[in-house]
Write a protein that holds these residues in place. Structure first.
Motif, PDB file in Angstrom:
ATOM      1  N   SER A 159       1.730  -0.366   0.383  1.00 27.16           N
ATOM      2  CA  SER A 159       2.098   0.189   1.686  1.00 27.16           C
ATOM      3  C   SER A 159       1.996   1.708   1.684  1.00 27.16           C
ATOM      4  O   SER A 159       1.387   2.309   2.577  1.00 27.16           O
ATOM      5  N   LYS A 182      -2.273 -13.148   0.220  1.00 27.98           N
ATOM      6  CA  LYS A 182      -2.743 -13.128  -1.165  1.00 27.98           C
ATOM      7  C   LYS A 182      -2.772 -14.541  -1.745  1.00 27.98           C
ATOM      8  O   LYS A 182      -3.740 -14.935  -2.410  1.00 27.98           O
ATOM      9  N   LEU A 198       1.968 -11.188   1.057  1.00 29.39           N
ATOM     10  CA  LEU A 198       1.999 -12.122  -0.071  1.00 29.39           C
ATOM     11  C   LEU A 198       1.439 -13.491   0.309  1.00 29.39           C
ATOM     12  O   LEU A 198       0.786 -14.155  -0.511  1.00 29.39           O
ATOM     13  N   ASN A 203      -3.130  -4.607  -9.329  1.00 31.50           N
ATOM     14  CA  ASN A 203      -1.821  -5.111  -9.755  1.00 31.50           C
ATOM     15  C   ASN A 203      -0.749  -4.125  -9.291  1.00 31.50           C
ATOM     16  O   ASN A 203      -0.189  -3.361 -10.075  1.00 31.50           O
ATOM     17  N   MET A 204      -0.483  -4.151  -7.983  1.00 30.67           N
ATOM     18  CA  MET A 204       0.448  -3.196  -7.382  1.00 30.67           C
ATOM     19  C   MET A 204       1.507  -3.947  -6.580  1.00 30.67           C
ATOM     20  O   MET A 204       1.256  -5.030  -6.050  1.00 30.67           O
ATOM     21  N   SER A 205       2.678  -3.345  -6.480  1.00 31.59           N
ATOM     22  CA  SER A 205       3.739  -3.923  -5.657  1.00 31.59           C
ATOM     23  C   SER A 205       3.412  -3.717  -4.185  1.00 31.59           C
ATOM     24  O   SER A 205       2.595  -2.855  -3.826  1.00 31.59           O
ATOM     25  N   ILE A 206       4.053  -4.498  -3.329  1.00 29.91           N
ATOM     26  CA  ILE A 206       3.829  -4.368  -1.890  1.00 29.91           C
ATOM     27  C   ILE A 206       4.214  -2.972  -1.409  1.00 29.91           C
ATOM     28  O   ILE A 206       3.507  -2.362  -0.595  1.00 29.91           O
ATOM     29  N   SER A 207       5.304  -2.438  -1.916  1.00 26.98           N
ATOM     30  CA  SER A 207       5.736  -1.100  -1.484  1.00 26.98           C
ATOM     31  C   SER A 207       4.727  -0.038  -1.911  1.00 26.98           C
ATOM     32  O   SER A 207       4.457   0.914  -1.166  1.00 26.98           O
ATOM     33  N   SER A 208       4.133  -0.207  -3.098  1.00 19.67           N
ATOM     34  CA  SER A 208       3.129   0.761  -3.563  1.00 19.67           C
ATOM     35  C   SER A 208       1.864   0.679  -2.715  1.00 19.67           C
ATOM     36  O   SER A 208       1.256   1.703  -2.374  1.00 19.67           O
TER      37      SER A 208
END
Length: 472
Positions: free
Chosen positions: A260, A287, A284, A253-258
């Motif tokens: 990356s 996913k 996304l 459960n991580m953001s795209i920036s995280s």
């Protein structure tokens, strides 16, 4: 996202492989740690989704799913699929960098659309694929047999499968269009570089780091990379980072920036750029595609191997043997009888091993192995393939018998030349260099023919082993 799992293969804890036949209309998204999977439909076809690729695998073909590859299977109807799992941890003692090899049995798709598993663009590789497929069936024949000895042969056959996979299906074989022969030292350097990338992709690593570890110059290593793989070091590093990000997209459960940042990209825009290069879509979108796949109604069940012998026999008769029996030169009944006879050789050797030196021979001009039709020579490659496989698996010396009396002066160069060229094509010069050629003659005319055949063999095979016999 709990359904997208790392699948544990329990059986490989007992032995270095697992074999099963499943009836399925699909299989959920999953991956394996240090396991190579081979899928082979025994009927109809299946669609395999492996990382960014969508592959149609037809009956009569197979697909190699690499270590740590996110993959799933789908079919329009319930089909039987043979599934082989190979424990790379075990085979590391034979092939040091096997966990860092990327196996390939077709070319890449250029535009992220479905590709067929038989789209190879090289006739020689096509021949290798047929041999590998036939080895898979040989393994299944043993695994589905009720004979205890036959089952014991499976481990030997799996080793041969792995050795063949390493030798002929490493990605570098596809990338190396120039057919240059790279030394083991160069190949090991490349695979050590892949290992370094796998272990350090999160960090800011450079070609200098690897060059320093290898005690070579950066320019030399860069040149080696380009010659071996067609990818630069940076391209391969970014590929690894993108593939690793796929696991986080589907499990964390991580953001795209995280994601990356955790995969080593210095800027999220570079992550998007490289992700789209390989997947043809944004992270996304990938996913969402996987989440949508999870809602498809998929069913699969393991079938009892002991009940599958008839299925394998039908596959041999309907798929493998017709390929050998094309143009009605050999009928499938004879070929199947020969197949059973060759498998019996394995069994006999297991029960009562032959004393050394261990030899197996084939008379290539025997009517079971050779026919001349309209001045065109044909060889029974099913027999020859099986004996070559037997000699390699069971550590027998392989001998070729050539009786000069069986061939005339007009055709002998054409016949022997075609046989040698085909063997080099199918088995490689390295394999053939280990064979011994026994040439028999009985009079002055056949003596001259024997010498000419010997010269022909020496012209094709460096340091060929030839023995001449006068036969009364």
């Amino acid at each position: 996202m709990d359904n997208i799992i790392k699948e544990e293969i329990i059986d490989v804890k007992e032995k270095p492989y697992a074999i099963k036949i499943q009836a399925m209309n699909g299989y959920p998204i999953h991956w394996h740690e240090n396991i190579t999977e081979v899928l082979m439909p025994l009927e109809d076809s299946i669609e395999v989704y492996a990382n960014f690729e969508h592959i149609l695998v037809k009956k009569g073909d197979f697909w190699i799913v690499n270590n740590k590859t996110i993959h799933s299977v789908k079919s329009s109807s319930k089909v039987m699929v043979a599934v082989f799992h190979i424990d790379l941890n075990y085979y590391e003692k034979y092939f040091e960098y096997i966990k860092y090899m990327f196996f390939r049995n077709n070319m890449y798709s250029e535009d992220n659309v479905i590709i067929e598993s038989d789209n190879y663009d090289d006739d020689k590789r096509s021949s290798y694929k047929v041999r590998f497929r036939n080895l898979l069936i040989s393994v299944l024949t043993d695994a589905t047999s009720n004979d205890k000895i036959a089952k014991e042969l499976t481990k030997d056959s799996i080793y041969q499968l792995v050795a063949f996979m390493v030798k002929e299906f490493d990605w570098l074989k596809f990338a190396n269009k120039s057919n240059k022969n790279f030394s083991p030292l160069q190949l090991n350097r490349y695979h050590r570089s892949i290992k370094y990338i796998d272990e350090n992709y999160k960090d800011k690593i450079t070609l200098d780091d690897i060059a320093n570890n290898e005690y070579i110059t950066k320019n030399y290593l860069s040149h080696l990379w380009r010659n071996l793989s067609y990818f630069s070091f940076q391209e391969r590093l970014n590929y690894e980072r993108v593939m690793k990000s796929g696991f986080l997209l589907l499990t964390a459960n991580m953001s795209i920036s995280s994601i990356s940042e955790s995969c080593g990209f210095s800027d999220v825009k570079y992550y998007y750029l490289h992700f789209k290069r390989w997947y043809g879509c944004s992270p996304l979108e990938f996913k969402k595609r996987c989440l949508d796949f999870m809602h498809i109604n998929l069913s699969y069940e393991d079938l009892e191997l002991d009940n599958m012998a008839k299925i394998i026999e039908d596959y041999i008769k309907n798929i493998i043997l017709p390929e050998y029996a094309r143009e009605n030169i050999w009928n499938t009944t004879e070929l199947f009888d020969n197949y059973v006879r060759m498998k019996y050789l394995y069994k006999i050797d297991k029960i009562t091993p032959q004393r050394p030196p261990r030899n197996v021979s084939i008379d290539i001009l025997n009517t079971n192995n050779f026919k001349m039709i309209k001045n065109i020579p044909y060889f029974n490659w099913q027999n020859i393939d099986l004996l070559v496989n037997f000699s390699e698996t069971s550590n027998f010396d392989f001998n070729i018998k050539i009786e000069c009396e069986k061939i005339n002066n007009k055709n002998f160069k054409k016949v022997v030349g075609k046989f040698l060229n085909s063997c080099i094509y199918r088995y490689s010069e390295i394999t053939i260099a280990k064979w011994v050629f026994f040439i028999f003659y009985s009079d002055e005319m056949s003596f001259k023919r024997a010498n000419a055949i010997g010269d022909l063999i020496e012209s094709k095979i460096e340091n060929a082993k030839i023995k001449y016999f006068f036969e009364v």
